[in-house]
Design a protein around this motif. Structure first.
Motif, PDB file in Angstrom:
ATOM      1  N   ASP A 138      62.375 -38.597 -35.730  1.00 42.56           N
ATOM      2  CA  ASP A 138      61.338 -39.712 -36.816  1.00 42.56           C
ATOM      3  C   ASP A 138      61.029 -38.764 -37.302  1.00 42.56           C
ATOM      4  O   ASP A 138      60.591 -38.942 -38.458  1.00 42.56           O
ATOM      5  CB  ASP A 138      60.730 -41.042 -36.216  1.00 42.56           C
ATOM      6  N   ALA A 139      60.345 -37.619 -37.131  1.00 39.76           N
ATOM      7  CA  ALA A 139      59.539 -36.535 -37.098  1.00 39.76           C
ATOM      8  C   ALA A 139      59.631 -35.998 -36.810  1.00 39.76           C
ATOM      9  O   ALA A 139      60.024 -35.110 -35.941  1.00 39.76           O
ATOM     10  CB  ALA A 139      57.906 -37.190 -37.496  1.00 39.76           C
ATOM     11  N   ARG A 160      63.810 -37.467 -43.088  1.00 35.97           N
ATOM     12  CA  ARG A 160      62.229 -38.347 -41.778  1.00 35.97           C
ATOM     13  C   ARG A 160      61.290 -36.684 -42.332  1.00 35.97           C
ATOM     14  O   ARG A 160      61.946 -35.461 -42.738  1.00 35.97           O
ATOM     15  CB  ARG A 160      62.222 -38.364 -41.086  1.00 35.97           C
ATOM     16  N   LYS A 190      60.138 -34.526 -48.356  1.00 41.21           N
ATOM     17  CA  LYS A 190      59.552 -34.991 -46.969  1.00 41.21           C
ATOM     18  C   LYS A 190      59.116 -33.951 -45.764  1.00 41.21           C
ATOM     19  O   LYS A 190      59.161 -33.766 -44.694  1.00 41.21           O
ATOM     20  CB  LYS A 190      61.418 -34.995 -46.270  1.00 41.21           C
ATOM     21  N   HIS A 230      53.122 -39.878 -38.422  1.00 34.85           N
ATOM     22  CA  HIS A 230      54.520 -40.268 -38.807  1.00 34.85           C
ATOM     23  C   HIS A 230      55.211 -41.040 -37.243  1.00 34.85           C
ATOM     24  O   HIS A 230      55.910 -42.132 -37.566  1.00 34.85           O
ATOM     25  CB  HIS A 230      55.514 -39.316 -39.027  1.00 34.85           C
TER      26      HIS A 230
END
Length: 232
Positions: A138-139, A160, A190, A230
């Protein structure tokens, strides 16, 4: 609270250990902590513990398990530093990413934590970039990542958020490589790059002579804010 977990590989051809630091109460999210070339040593465990103090489930997989399971090295001791460089030379990074992916799956399946981030240092910073490009993390955050210039061809796969901390006087990442990172990634929607003028490789280590207190605090504050935004 900390413990050692056992994680199965994606191909079921073995298993590896991981240091797990648990927060008090329900985790706000999980973060995979990706080692330097020195193994899951005291510094990496402390990174996990600090993340747990901030409410995250933190998991540091032993990525060198195929070479030397459980190895812990001190970068301030010259023979151990050389041994770490030798291990890095033998390490298969593509397989390492698969082990990181297995760790992500383990967190989501066995721990029931859906949001998962990653933070890596040195070799781990490079692996954090690769994780952003090759998994559904996700991050991701990379500190003083090495060799990103020859991974720029993978930047289009980064879907991501990714943050990279770049010390300008990094003895392992020359000015030309840093320029290539900026040229290739500054306009990526991103990716966020932060430069740290005058600082060297390892400036955010928890222990030892490489640490720069002011620089480490700034980078870690940016990382904390990044994950809060995030992984929230």
């Amino acid at each position: 609270m900390s413990e050692t977990a056992t994680i199965e590989t994606l191909s079921d051809d073995g298993s590896f250990s991981a240091y797990v630091a648990r927060p008090d109460g329900t985790p706000r999210a999980a973060i995979v902590v990706i080692q330097e070339i020195f193994g899951v040593n005291a510094g990496i465990r402390r990174k996990c513990d600090r993340l747990a103090e901030d409410g995250y489930l933190a998991v540091a997989p032993d990525l060198f398990w195929r070479l030397e399971p459980g190895v812990e090295l001190d970068p301030d001791i010259e023979p151990e530093f050389k041994r770490a460089l030798d291990l890095m030379g033998k390490f298969d990074q593509d397989t390492g990413i698969r082990d990181i992916e297995a760790t992500i799956h383990w967190i989501r399946r066995s721990e029931g934590v859906e949001k998962v981030g990653a933070v890596g240092y040195c070799l781990g910073g490079r692996l954090a970039y690769m994780t952003a490009a090759r998994t559904d993390i996700d991050a991701s955050v990379g500190y003083y990542a090495v060799g990103i210039d020859n991974l720029l061809r993978e930047k289009h796969a980064i879907a991501r958020p990714l943050m990279l901390h770049i010390p300008t006087e990094d003895g392992f990442v020359d000015a030309e490589t840093q320029a290539a990172m900026h040229e290739g990634l500054d306009d990526h929607p991103k990716v966020t790059l932060h430069d740290y003028p005058g600082l060297d490789h390892g400036f955010a280590t928890e222990f030892g002579k490489r640490r720069d207190e002011k620089g480490a605090e700034l980078a870690d504050a940016r990382t904390a804010d990044f994950f809060a935004r995030h992984l929230g």
